[in-house]
Design an enzyme around this catalytic site. Structure first.
Site, PDB file in Angstrom:
ATOM      1  N   ASP A   9       0.882  -1.165   0.000  1.00  0.00           N
ATOM      2  CA  ASP A   9       0.000   0.000   0.000  1.00  0.00           C
ATOM      3  C   ASP A   9       0.926   1.224   0.000  1.00  0.00           C
ATOM      4  O   ASP A   9       2.104   1.127   0.371  1.00  0.00           O
ATOM      5  CB  ASP A   9      -0.866  -0.030   1.269  1.00  0.00           C
ATOM      6  CG  ASP A   9      -1.684   1.217   1.420  1.00  0.00           C
ATOM      7  OD1 ASP A   9      -2.353   1.614   0.445  1.00  0.00           O
ATOM      8  OD2 ASP A   9      -1.645   1.822   2.521  1.00  0.00           O
ATOM      9  N   ASP A  11      -0.128   5.065   0.838  1.00  0.00           N
ATOM     10  CA  ASP A  11      -0.379   6.028   1.923  1.00  0.00           C
ATOM     11  C   ASP A  11      -0.318   5.321   3.279  1.00  0.00           C
ATOM     12  O   ASP A  11      -1.106   4.412   3.542  1.00  0.00           O
ATOM     13  CB  ASP A  11      -1.781   6.653   1.773  1.00  0.00           C
ATOM     14  CG  ASP A  11      -1.914   7.497   0.513  1.00  0.00           C
ATOM     15  OD1 ASP A  11      -1.049   8.349   0.287  1.00  0.00           O
ATOM     16  OD2 ASP A  11      -2.887   7.304  -0.239  1.00  0.00           O
TER      17      ASP A  11
HETATM   18  C1  BG6 Z   1      -5.914   5.753   0.082  1.00  0.00           C
HETATM   19  C2  BG6 Z   1      -6.025   6.524   1.379  1.00  0.00           C
HETATM   20  O1  BG6 Z   1      -4.597   5.336  -0.100  1.00  0.00           O
HETATM   21  O2  BG6 Z   1      -6.294   6.582  -1.020  1.00  0.00           O
HETATM   22  C3  BG6 Z   1      -7.432   7.074   1.523  1.00  0.00           C
HETATM   23  O3  BG6 Z   1      -5.723   5.666   2.459  1.00  0.00           O
HETATM   24  C4  BG6 Z   1      -7.781   7.928   0.317  1.00  0.00           C
HETATM   25  O4  BG6 Z   1      -7.534   7.808   2.708  1.00  0.00           O
HETATM   26  C5  BG6 Z   1      -7.625   7.085  -0.953  1.00  0.00           C
HETATM   27  O5  BG6 Z   1      -9.116   8.417   0.407  1.00  0.00           O
HETATM   28  C6  BG6 Z   1      -7.921   7.863  -2.235  1.00  0.00           C
HETATM   29  O6  BG6 Z   1      -6.917   8.824  -2.424  1.00  0.00           O
HETATM   30  P1  BG6 Z   1      -6.912   9.908  -3.566  1.00  0.00           P
HETATM   31  O7  BG6 Z   1      -5.489  10.413  -3.559  1.00  0.00           O
HETATM   32  O8  BG6 Z   1      -7.279   9.238  -4.860  1.00  0.00           O
HETATM   33  O9  BG6 Z   1      -7.903  10.942  -3.192  1.00  0.00           O
HETATM   34 MG    MG Z   2      -2.773   3.124   3.560  1.00  0.00          MG
END
Ligand code: BG6
Ligand code: MG
Length: 213
Positions: A9, A11
């Protein structure tokens, strides 16, 4: 080697963008006059932008049309992307950088499996663009975690079966996605308390031993 591939993963695992997500959602909530807590934010981990918005809107006294929801999600994303401009290669920790390199040296294929549509931008900012053998992200999926699609796509891109891959996650929804896809899972941070994770990492470099079995 116990695993032929590892799917990370992004984030909260490879880098810490969680606080940026939290602050951008909080700014949106405050603009709308909706209460928003760290607990609400924890439920947003791993799920898509629009599903994250739905979590925020659960406490809203009024409802929003699909077009309005799109505008709200765009507003949050503009704030979030602005804060990503502060990220540099220094936001990739030395431990993560060196562990990734050592895993590669062992011949293990490495992939990203993230719900984020900002994955390519973040990988560029932390100096990992072009590093991974496969990148499966929010731009290529129709179901976000806890659905296993993003990880199944990553494994297919690597040419590996789920049983040959380890998924590394910081979100409950991510551990559930890994389990649903038939992967072994390693939990970091927030997800360490998930009862279904096969491993709870004390540090990222633990992966070096785990990969060997
Ligand atoms: C995930 C995060 O990796 O990505 C979430 O943990 C987030 O919190 C999701 O909502 C979508 O991210 P993005 O950058 O497409 O808005
Ligand atoms: Mg994550």
């Amino acid at each position: 080697m116990k695993y032929r591939g590892i799917i990370f993963d992004l984030d909260g695992v490879l880098c810490s963008t969680d606080e940026y997500h939290y602050r951008a959602w909080l700014a949106l909530a405050q603009k709308l006059g909706i209460p928003f807590s760290r607990e609400d934010n924890a439920r947003q981990r791993g799920v898509s932008r629009m599903e994250s918005l739905e979590i925020l809107l659960e406490k809203s006294p009024r409802s929003y049309t699909d077009a309005e929801k799109q505008e709200l999600a765009d507003y949050k994303n503009r704030l979030y992307v602005q804060s990503l401009q502060n990220m540099t290669e220094a936001d990739l920790s030395e431990e993560v950088r060196s562990t990734l390199k050592q895993l590669r040296k062992k011949g293990i294929l490495l992939a990203v499996g993230s719900s984020s549509k900002n994955t390519p931008l973040i990988l560029r900012r932390i100096g990992l663009a072009g590093f991974f053998d496969a990148v499966s992200d929010g731009n290529g999926i129709t179901h976000s975690k806890p659905h296993p699609e993003v990880f199944l796509k990553a494994a297919a891109m690597l040419g590996l079966a789920p049983q040959d891959c380890l998924v590394v996650e910081d979100a409950y929804s991510g551990i559930e996605a890994g389990v649903a896809g038939g992967f072994d899972t390693a939990a970091v941070g927030f997800a360490r308390s998930h009862p279904k994770a096969d491993y709870a990492l004390t540090c990222f470099a633990d992966l070096l031993q785990i990969a060997e079995g």
